[in-house]
Design an enzyme around this catalytic site. Structure first.
Site, PDB file in Angstrom:
ATOM      1  N   GLY A  56       0.820  -1.195   0.000  1.00 28.02           N
ATOM      2  CA  GLY A  56       0.000   0.000   0.000  1.00 28.02           C
ATOM      3  C   GLY A  56       0.860   1.253   0.000  1.00 28.02           C
ATOM      4  N   GLY A  85       0.476  -5.136   0.596  1.00 28.31           N
ATOM      5  CA  GLY A  85      -0.730  -5.156  -0.214  1.00 28.31           C
ATOM      6  C   GLY A  85      -0.632  -6.026  -1.447  1.00 28.31           C
ATOM      7  CD  GLU A 104       3.065  -5.271   6.284  1.00 31.85           C
ATOM      8  OE1 GLU A 104       2.569  -5.336   5.146  1.00 31.85           O
ATOM      9  OE2 GLU A 104       3.729  -6.204   6.795  1.00 31.85           O
ATOM     10  CG  ASP A 138      -2.556  -4.310   6.441  1.00 35.26           C
ATOM     11  OD1 ASP A 138      -1.438  -4.586   5.949  1.00 35.26           O
ATOM     12  OD2 ASP A 138      -3.242  -3.338   6.064  1.00 35.26           O
TER      13      ASP A 138
END
Length: 327
Positions: A69, A118, A141, A149
């Site tokens: 992301g 992502g 992350e 996530d």
């Protein structure tokens, strides 16, 4: 159907396949809200088209499939106190991931280059993940004050030998037979085979499984996973202190690298990530995404995220001053 030229995602139909091509090479295909919405719209289009048998997700760049992301943009939104807009990105990203996981037509990711965060979310929840020798997978992350996530608490927690906990906490990358044996990729192929593979997926009347059997290596048990387990076995999700203690015993290069990564990551992110991974093993994907959404809401309100993204992605000095270190 004529090719639809989009700024960040190119969508076209080739034979029996709907092609979604990520096209933001200058940012290594880092996902923003516009891209998420364009991918979702393409799935709408292909879902409703009876001439489309399968969907293929790929990249216009041989350097990156998707680097994750766009956390630089998320940081900008947080600094501008536009938290609702930041949350909306994750809300729609997670909804897209859940849609991919349940998509009614075969969903195939062709992964050539870096696939992180992502990018893992867009690919690993689909039916087929075809990786080349240049594919590199990671969930980095915690290094930016965030959490693994995109369904990471679902797929990482289910990897053998605690490999997913190791990846999620340290940001360690895997490729080749390691990624294959962990189930990140379902098939492997050489870059030289990609043109023939794409042609067959789009224009052959053979089944996808037959095509991939002919042109790829299928997932089999690989001894390289057992080589990882000497390190990853320390990552039984009991506590960060027990993980560190295990890594310090009988040290090796891989254990020392893992320990360095833990010491450099956001302490708050490590604790939150460990909780997510511990819980995720017993949850559905939908439930994992729900707990990740709540963790995301807390993370974007904590100064570690601002500082981590600054250190790794903005200033790139890789020397974060974690707020949570003294807490």
């Amino acid at each position: 159907m004529a090719k639809q030229a989009m700024s960040l995602v190119n969508v076209e139909k080739q034979g029996r396949s709907g092609i979604i091509c990520l096209n933001r090479p200058e940012a290594m295909n880092a996902l923003n809200l516009e891209m998420i919405r364009q991918i979702d719209a393409a799935l709408d289009q292909f879902q409703d088209d009876p001439a489309v048998f399968c969907v293929v997700l790929t990249s216009s760049s041989d350097r990156a499939f998707c680097a994750g992301g766009d956390m630089r943009r998320v940081r900008e939104l947080v600094l501008a106190d536009q938290l609702d807009e930041a949350e909306q990105f994750f809300r729609e990203e997670y909804a897209l991931i859940e849609r991919i996981a349940g998509f009614s037509k075969p969903y195939i990711s062709v992964i050539d280059g870096i696939c992180m965060g992502g990018g893992m979310g867009l690919s690993v929840h689909g039916a087929y993940r075809i990786a080349t020798e240049r594919a590199l997978f990671a969930m980095p992350e915690t290094a930016i004050g965030f959490v693994p996530d995109v369904g990471g608490s679902y797929f990482l927690s289910r990897m053998p030998h605690h490999c997913g906990v190791w990846m999620g906490l340290t940001g360690a990358s895997v490729r080749g037979f390691d990624a294959h044996g962990l189930g990140i990729s379902t098939h492997m192929t050489g870059t030289e085979s990609l043109p023939a593979l794409m042609k067959a997926l789009c224009h052959s009347d053979h089944s996808i499984d037959d095509i991939l059997t002919d042109l790829c290596v299928t997932n089999v048990n690989q001894p390289s996973i057992l080589m990882l387990s000497d390190t990853t076995g320390c990552f039984s999700p009991l506590s960060l202190s027990t993980i560190a203690e295990c890594l310090q015993k009988r040290p090796s290069k891989r254990k020392e690298a893992a320990l360095r990564a833990l010491r450099k990551a956001s302490p708050r992110s490590l604790l939150e990530s460990l909780n997510l991974l511990r819980n995720g093993k017993h949850l559905t994907l939908s439930e994992c995404l729900e707990q990740e959404f709540e963790a995301m809401r807390m993370a974007i309100r904590h100064p570690d995220l601002i500082e981590g993204v600054r250190a790794v992605l903005v200033d790139k000095d890789h020397s974060p001053n974690w707020h949570s270190r003294s807490n």
